[in-house]
Design a protein around this motif. Structure first.
Motif, PDB file in Angstrom:
ATOM      1  N   LEU A 228      10.606  28.546  37.830  1.00 20.10           N
ATOM      2  CA  LEU A 228      11.717  28.148  38.691  1.00 20.10           C
ATOM      3  C   LEU A 228      12.541  27.072  38.009  1.00 20.10           C
ATOM      4  O   LEU A 228      12.080  26.388  37.097  1.00 20.10           O
ATOM      5  CB  LEU A 228      11.209  27.622  40.042  1.00 20.10           C
ATOM      6  CG  LEU A 228      10.378  28.594  40.882  1.00 20.10           C
ATOM      7  CD1 LEU A 228       9.921  27.911  42.166  1.00 20.10           C
ATOM      8  CD2 LEU A 228      11.181  29.855  41.210  1.00 20.10           C
ATOM      9  N   PHE A 229      13.793  26.922  38.468  1.00 26.20           N
ATOM     10  CA  PHE A 229      14.674  25.862  37.973  1.00 26.20           C
ATOM     11  C   PHE A 229      14.873  24.862  39.102  1.00 26.20           C
ATOM     12  O   PHE A 229      15.286  25.216  40.194  1.00 26.20           O
ATOM     13  CB  PHE A 229      16.018  26.441  37.528  1.00 26.20           C
ATOM     14  CG  PHE A 229      16.826  25.481  36.702  1.00 26.20           C
ATOM     15  CD1 PHE A 229      16.601  25.352  35.341  1.00 26.20           C
ATOM     16  CD2 PHE A 229      17.802  24.683  37.279  1.00 26.20           C
ATOM     17  CE1 PHE A 229      17.330  24.463  34.575  1.00 26.20           C
ATOM     18  CE2 PHE A 229      18.533  23.794  36.518  1.00 26.20           C
ATOM     19  CZ  PHE A 229      18.304  23.677  35.158  1.00 26.20           C
ATOM     20  N   HIS A 230      14.595  23.601  38.815  1.00 27.26           N
ATOM     21  CA  HIS A 230      14.510  22.579  39.859  1.00 27.26           C
ATOM     22  C   HIS A 230      15.720  21.648  39.785  1.00 27.26           C
ATOM     23  O   HIS A 230      15.848  20.846  38.860  1.00 27.26           O
ATOM     24  CB  HIS A 230      13.220  21.776  39.710  1.00 27.26           C
ATOM     25  CG  HIS A 230      11.998  22.647  39.652  1.00 27.26           C
ATOM     26  ND1 HIS A 230      11.619  23.319  38.501  1.00 27.26           N
ATOM     27  CD2 HIS A 230      11.075  22.975  40.601  1.00 27.26           C
ATOM     28  CE1 HIS A 230      10.520  24.016  38.746  1.00 27.26           C
ATOM     29  NE2 HIS A 230      10.164  23.824  40.002  1.00 27.26           N
ATOM     30  N   PHE A 231      16.616  21.782  40.793  1.00 29.29           N
ATOM     31  CA  PHE A 231      17.796  20.923  40.891  1.00 29.29           C
ATOM     32  C   PHE A 231      17.474  19.753  41.827  1.00 29.29           C
ATOM     33  O   PHE A 231      16.969  19.955  42.934  1.00 29.29           O
ATOM     34  CB  PHE A 231      18.985  21.682  41.495  1.00 29.29           C
ATOM     35  CG  PHE A 231      19.522  22.772  40.613  1.00 29.29           C
ATOM     36  CD1 PHE A 231      20.426  22.493  39.603  1.00 29.29           C
ATOM     37  CD2 PHE A 231      19.147  24.094  40.809  1.00 29.29           C
ATOM     38  CE1 PHE A 231      20.933  23.505  38.809  1.00 29.29           C
ATOM     39  CE2 PHE A 231      19.650  25.113  40.019  1.00 29.29           C
ATOM     40  CZ  PHE A 231      20.547  24.807  39.009  1.00 29.29           C
ATOM     41  N   ALA A 232      17.811  18.521  41.415  1.00 29.62           N
ATOM     42  CA  ALA A 232      17.632  17.346  42.266  1.00 29.62           C
ATOM     43  C   ALA A 232      18.992  16.721  42.542  1.00 29.62           C
ATOM     44  O   ALA A 232      19.803  16.559  41.630  1.00 29.62           O
ATOM     45  CB  ALA A 232      16.715  16.314  41.611  1.00 29.62           C
ATOM     46  N   VAL A 233      19.243  16.374  43.803  1.00 27.13           N
ATOM     47  CA  VAL A 233      20.475  15.679  44.190  1.00 27.13           C
ATOM     48  C   VAL A 233      20.097  14.235  44.487  1.00 27.13           C
ATOM     49  O   VAL A 233      19.346  13.955  45.425  1.00 27.13           O
ATOM     50  CB  VAL A 233      21.136  16.333  45.415  1.00 27.13           C
ATOM     51  CG1 VAL A 233      22.407  15.573  45.798  1.00 27.13           C
ATOM     52  CG2 VAL A 233      21.463  17.789  45.121  1.00 27.13           C
ATOM     53  N   ALA A 234      20.602  13.305  43.674  1.00 31.05           N
ATOM     54  CA  ALA A 234      20.221  11.897  43.783  1.00 31.05           C
ATOM     55  C   ALA A 234      21.477  11.043  43.927  1.00 31.05           C
ATOM     56  O   ALA A 234      22.591  11.471  43.628  1.00 31.05           O
ATOM     57  CB  ALA A 234      19.423  11.459  42.548  1.00 31.05           C
ATOM     58  N   GLY A 235      21.265   9.807  44.372  1.00 29.67           N
ATOM     59  CA  GLY A 235      22.378   8.872  44.530  1.00 29.67           C
ATOM     60  C   GLY A 235      22.075   7.845  45.594  1.00 29.67           C
ATOM     61  O   GLY A 235      20.968   7.802  46.150  1.00 29.67           O
ATOM     62  N   ARG A 236      23.066   7.032  45.920  1.00 31.20           N
ATOM     63  CA  ARG A 236      22.876   5.972  46.898  1.00 31.20           C
ATOM     64  C   ARG A 236      22.755   6.551  48.304  1.00 31.20           C
ATOM     65  O   ARG A 236      23.201   7.666  48.588  1.00 31.20           O
ATOM     66  CB  ARG A 236      24.040   4.971  46.854  1.00 31.20           C
ATOM     67  CG  ARG A 236      24.034   4.097  45.600  1.00 31.20           C
ATOM     68  CD  ARG A 236      25.093   3.012  45.681  1.00 31.20           C
ATOM     69  NE  ARG A 236      24.815   2.083  46.778  1.00 31.20           N
ATOM     70  CZ  ARG A 236      23.984   1.051  46.675  1.00 31.20           C
ATOM     71  NH1 ARG A 236      23.329   0.822  45.548  1.00 31.20           N
ATOM     72  NH2 ARG A 236      23.792   0.241  47.701  1.00 31.20           N
ATOM     73  N   ALA A 237      22.158   5.754  49.186  1.00 36.50           N
ATOM     74  CA  ALA A 237      21.969   6.179  50.570  1.00 36.50           C
ATOM     75  C   ALA A 237      23.317   6.381  51.242  1.00 36.50           C
ATOM     76  O   ALA A 237      24.261   5.627  51.024  1.00 36.50           O
ATOM     77  CB  ALA A 237      21.155   5.122  51.333  1.00 36.50           C
TER      78      ALA A 237
END
Length: 458
Positions: A228-237
């Protein structure tokens, strides 16, 4: 009532301790001690007033009980009146039996039935009156016990005040020592915080390399799979990460299986969301927001195990911050592909249009004017966003990076394979993400000797 009295007594004990605690043997009390004594005296007066109010409440309760007794007597009188009415009805029915022989049997039955009902009603009312009387007696007994409890608590309060007075000097000395220790701790913590912020602003971040065990634990936490290819969405609250994850999957925020969204930061743990299309080997991850009290900026990357993801979308809303810089620096260190995305484009465009003078309910704006103003606002948003990011990247000694300006609603439409008239960078973002996933898959399968003839993006 008993609990209210107990609370009043407890408050009195505490107030008495504050009152007598400030009058130690120190002949030269400090200004703070004088203020504390005055405050304690005021609290003592308030406690006395509260005790008086409690006694007034007890008096009111006694009056209420007397009213309940009066109602009980009234219930008894009603029962007697009902019996008299029943007796009168019986006499009238007997007279009717003499006057009408043909209806004698029916009238007699009716009279007997009415008499029975009246008797039962009278008995029921009598029972209710007796129950009311018993409740009244119980309430009076409770009031008497409450008064006795108040007196006993007052005596205990006096004894406790005397005991607390003896401990006041030791308590004051301990409090002073604790205050000095707390001030020292605050100064040390402030200095450490300022040093960490200075180092972060200067681009000097703590370099923490995860151990093999930590990497394995992070992979297990996100259920990492090689196929599988794992996308993460990150950033400030509060940047709209959950809405963006739902948009990537072509789902609305209210759809079943969507990531939870809200005005405040609702994502407290890593959320794992497979693509709705089972043919796509993509998994999306909604990460908790950075920059909160629980997750400081410089700890965010390692704390969330971002080093195990295949691709990271760095999402920001209004400003490109040090949090985003920290993520990009760590992604560069771990050689993880990153995509910088500014969300909520539709909201920002509306705000820019309002600054230009546009009002949605103004009839002077026709469709052509509105469209021209929308295009100008969109271009301004894109140009300002890319200029701001470029300046921040240069300041952090990072190379220039492509920036995608998107809105979740438009991205969701594009992800479902539909067309949207207000596309900005949504199509490019999806294509680039899927091309990255395809390229990685091709490289892996070629290294394993697997055919790639049927590999393609969503």
């Amino acid at each position: 009532m008993q609990r209210g009295i107990t609370q009043a007594v407890a408050a009195g004990c505490w107030l008495a301790s504050k009152l007598f605690g400030s009058g130690g043997s120190d002949p030269n009390p400090t200004y703070a001690a004088i203020q504390e004594r005055e405050w304690a005296e005021a609290e003592r007066d308030r406690a006395i007033k509260d005790l008086a109010n409690t006694r007034a409440q007890v008096t009111q309760l006694v009056q209420t009980i007397q009213g309940m007794q009066n109602r009980a007597l009234q219930f008894q009188q009603d029962a007697l009146s009902a019996a008299a009415v029943a007796q009168q009805r019986n006499q009238e029915q007997m007279t009717a039996m003499v006057a009408a022989e043909r209806a004698a049997n029916a009238a007699r039955f009716a009279a007997e039935n009415a008499a029975r009902l009246a008797t039962e009603e009278s008995k029921n009312k009598a029972k209710e009156a007796e129950a009311e009387r018993q409740r009244t007696q119980a309430a009076m007994e409770g009031a008497r016990r409450a008064v006795e409890a108040v007196q006993q608590d007052a005596e205990r309060l006096q004894r406790a005040a005397e005991e607390e007075k003896k401990k006041a000097d030791e308590a004051i000395a301990g409090a002073e020592a604790a205050r000095k220790a707390a001030e020292n701790g605050v100064r040390e913590a402030t200095a450490a915080k300022e040093d960490a912020e200075r180092r972060l602003k200067e681009g000097i971040q703590p370099v923490v390399t995860p151990t093999p065990r930590e990497i394995l634990a992070a992979q297990e936490k996100i259920q990492y799979q090689e196929n599988l290819f794992h996308f993460a969405v990150a950033g400030r609250a509060g940047g709209g990460k959950s809405s963006l994850v739902n948009a990537f999957r072509g789902m609305s925020n209210r759809a079943v299986g969507s990531a939870r969204t809200g005005v405040i930061e609702t994502t407290l743990t890593v959320g794992r969301y497979p693509d709705p299309d089972e043919r796509c080997q993509h998994v999306w991850y909604d990460l908790p927001g950075a920059g909160t009290m629980k997750i400081p900026d410089w700890q965010y990357f390692n704390a969330q195990g971002l080093y195990v993801f295949d691709c990271i979308v760095v999402l920001f809303d209004n400003r490109f911050t040090q949090t985003d810089i920290a993520i990009l620096l760590n992604c560069r260190r771990f050689k993880i592909p990153t995509y910088i995305v500014r969300s909520k484009a539709d909201q920002h465009i509306r705000n820019i249009m309002k600054e230009m003078g546009y009002e949605s309910d103004d009839e002077n704006f026709d469709r052509t004017q509105r469209s021209a103003m929308y295009v100008a606002a969109r271009e301004q948003l894109v140009e300002e966003t890319r200029r701001n990011v470029k300046a921040n990247l240069a300041e952090a000694n990072l190379p220039d990076h492509k920036v995608y300006v998107v809105s979740s609603s438009c991205l969701r439409t594009v992800a479902k394979g539909e067309q949207s008239p207000r596309v900005i960078d949504e199509i490019n973002l999806l294509n680039d993400l899927y091309m990255e996933a395809q390229a990685r898959r091709v490289r892996r399968e070629e290294s394993e000797g697997i055919s790639t003839s049927e590999i393609g993006p969503k």
